[in-house]
Design a protein around this motif. Sequence first.
Motif, PDB file in Angstrom:
ATOM      1  N   LYS B  13      -8.209  12.271  14.042  1.00  0.00           N
ATOM      2  CA  LYS B  13      -7.447  11.294  14.403  1.00  0.00           C
ATOM      3  C   LYS B  13      -6.799  10.668  13.266  1.00  0.00           C
ATOM      4  CE  LYS B  13      -8.009   8.329  17.639  1.00  0.00           C
ATOM      5  NZ  LYS B  13      -8.844   6.829  18.137  1.00  0.00           N
ATOM      6  N   ASN B  14      -7.492  10.623  12.237  1.00  0.00           N
ATOM      7  CA  ASN B  14      -6.686  10.114  10.729  1.00  0.00           C
ATOM      8  C   ASN B  14      -5.690  11.043  10.482  1.00  0.00           C
ATOM      9  OD1 ASN B  14      -6.197   9.185   8.367  1.00  0.00           O
ATOM     10  ND2 ASN B  14      -8.296   8.864   7.714  1.00  0.00           N
ATOM     11  N   GLN B  16      -4.116  13.181  12.281  1.00  0.00           N
ATOM     12  CA  GLN B  16      -2.960  13.118  13.316  1.00  0.00           C
ATOM     13  C   GLN B  16      -2.002  12.019  13.106  1.00  0.00           C
ATOM     14  OE1 GLN B  16      -5.080  13.212  16.911  1.00  0.00           O
ATOM     15  NE2 GLN B  16      -5.566  15.407  16.749  1.00  0.00           N
ATOM     16  N   ASN B  17      -2.708  10.767  12.662  1.00  0.00           N
ATOM     17  CA  ASN B  17      -2.022   9.629  12.529  1.00  0.00           C
ATOM     18  C   ASN B  17      -1.261   9.564  10.921  1.00  0.00           C
ATOM     19  OD1 ASN B  17      -2.070   7.881  14.801  1.00  0.00           O
ATOM     20  ND2 ASN B  17      -4.292   8.503  14.835  1.00  0.00           N
ATOM     21  N   SER B  18      -1.975  10.278  10.234  1.00  0.00           N
ATOM     22  CA  SER B  18      -1.177  10.199   8.890  1.00  0.00           C
ATOM     23  C   SER B  18      -1.216  11.398   8.147  1.00  0.00           C
ATOM     24  CB  SER B  18      -1.898   9.142   7.935  1.00  0.00           C
ATOM     25  OG  SER B  18      -3.253   9.617   7.569  1.00  0.00           O
TER      26      SER B  18
END
Lengths: 664, 155
Positions: B13-14, B16-18
């Motif tokens: 998730k990390n 994908q988000n940054s």
Amino acid sequence: MFDFDLTDIYDFPEEYGSFRDFDNLLRCPICKEFLNPTLILTSCQHYGCSYCMRKTITEMNICPMCRHSADATELQKVSLIDDIIKIYKNNRKIILELIEFKKKNNNNRINNVLDTKQDSKIDNHKSELDSKDINLSDDGDTTMATIALSDISSQVGTNEKNDTFLNDNIEQNSNGDFNSKSVSNNGNNDNDNNDNNNNNNNVDIIDNNQSGNSSHEFSSIQPSDDEFVQCPLCLQNIQVKRLNRHMDLNCPKESPLNDPSNNSLNFFMSSSKSDNDSAWKNKIFSNPIVKPKIKNKTQKLRSLAYNLLTESKLRKILKDLKIPSHGDKILMQKRHAEYVNIFNANCDLDHPKSHQRLVEELKRWEKINFETSSPFSKHNSFPKSFFSSRHNNGHNISANSSGSSQNDIDLEEINKEHQSYLQSHKSDFDYLIKQIKKREKKKDSSEDKETSDKNEPEDLIDLDIFYDEHSHISFNSSKEKPIKNNKSIKNKVVRKKQSDSDDEYYEGSKPSKKARSHKTNVKTPTKRYNTRSSHITLDINDDKQNSEDFSNMKRNEEISNNNSSSHNTIEVYEVLSSENESTEKNKEMNYDTKEHKNDTNNNDNNHIVEIKEVQNNSIDNIDITKKVKESNHNNEEIENKSVEPPIVLSDEDVIMGDKIEQKE
Amino acid sequence: MDTVTKRLIKEIKNIQNSPNEQIPELHPISDDDLLEWKAVILGQEDSYYKGGRFELAISVPKTYPIQPPKIRFVTKICHPNVHFKTGEICLDLLKTEWSPAWTLQSACMAICVLLTQPEPSSPLNCDAANLLRCGDELGYKSLIQMYVNMYAKQQ
């Protein structure tokens, strides 16, 4: 559903960066979840989950963040942060909802403003405004309004939004019925309005017109002083009592945008008009009051100096802790270290888990870390839905796999392995059982024959399955010519193919063989037998040395108890039949033995020792054998006849069972 | 669910988000196995590896994040601290200096930095390291760029 929350800092939109930071601060840097419970290193002030910190420090002796050397004694609990997290966790969802709602609201507002722009005559509004200003001022009734308007028009000349808004108002009042209410819509100056304006009915009309343009419905009912209303100029949400002052001060920013907590709170207050929102209000203000901590008085476990402990002592410690105590020292050591971590982390919790759950966790940990038979990927399999929803940035991912079903999979795997093992070796088991039964029968039928000796070469073949590497090696090493007929060799080859089960045969065969050897000694005291027995006696010595080995112990007992077991006379035939040996076969045997040697080397180092000892001590062993012989003579054979076979069977079963357990 | 899985999901998730410009790709190879990852790093503009696109294979141990992930180059690369044949990386951060607070992304970042700042005193590729130690910048540069052109050219 997953059995853990999938929240992370990216749940907050980018413009609420400070919320992300806040969220991040409350998360463990190692497992990236909310700190539970928080431990801080007093030396460097870095913090983390209890378990994560303990684990890192026991494994690496460093702080995970700054890599300074650290010790478990420096860890300290910070219950304040735990309380903050507790409250934050409860309200996190509300905050997210508020942010989302606020976003939607903002979008609506922008759209509305755009609509208004299109409707109004932007090009002409300036001149229009001026003319109206003059007209209104000429109108004796609306002095207040004029002042307000001129004020505002000078202020908001640069602000397009407000301009249009203002323009709109003015257009609606083009008939000269303008009153101050159109500007300071829900203002606190009721009296002024009444004084200055005789046509109060127009208030409603104006309000209605406005609500047609805006989604925010302004009720004609006067709001109370504490309620929040939208400033007609800058669209901020402001308490009614502060509205006038707010406008007097040129609409200063009441809630700076870089402070989302403030923003969302204001927003929340403003939206409390509707009934739904009162529920939020309750939610936010009914935070569970943090109860005073009851100190968990459970004593923490200390890590041990494993090097100073013997295996048996460590095993005892594990037993005292009521955790599994199987395996070798290294395994026990690791298990104990992990248990200390789990236990101490559990001590830090406000509501510690039961011992049983800790043991379960420990077992799971052991399975993951020390299990090689089943590939780890199986534990990790995720439904595709998770990855398809990757880009949703969502925490509402649903999936089928869970912790409990994972255990089921493991059990299934184990069961499968069990069954496949049983199936693949079924013939062997059957064969063994058959042999045992056969022997018992034979014993009964040929008790008399036994003492007289010889015959029955078929039995020799049958018994060969209980033969083991030891015997071959001893034959070979003591330069005696081993005797085997072709069938027995074949048998051995078959056995070797069943590589896994080979050891079991080997293990299982030991007791019976020893017993047989004693018998041999008793019956036929020829030189040939001496060599055979020399190996066996050595074996006994060896057993004594390895007294720790459980199975060996058992065997020792058996041997001492049943020094002679007469049913094994068949063995005598085998040895005697060596007189028929051929040198050609001997060569074959040598080759065979070498292979066995390799096998044994791999499996058990003791075997090598035995081989050497057989070579070196063959002379000594003869003496020992004599002693054994004497003792054998003293024993009553017949009494022990029936004892041996069941023991052999049970012993084999035990070993088989062990094997299966190990596989698990 | 075990800690390593939880942690890796958070990392996904990390990432994908940054996302990081230097690391255009960083994800598990298959959806079924979270422990095997693939990464692609780009050679930095100011380094000799400019224009190169290097694939990494990451194998995450079950004890992650206590133990560091095993990372190796799949794309052939000429670098003093990377074994030319096996792709093994000699980087203390991936061995002794690992910290559980690091992530796979930060580990890849460390490798990106290693490309610009080689450490010729602990070489796995002696030829490249010797050129650097002898001060033959030109030779070193042309050797690297030859291999970048041969194996790691961006499409």
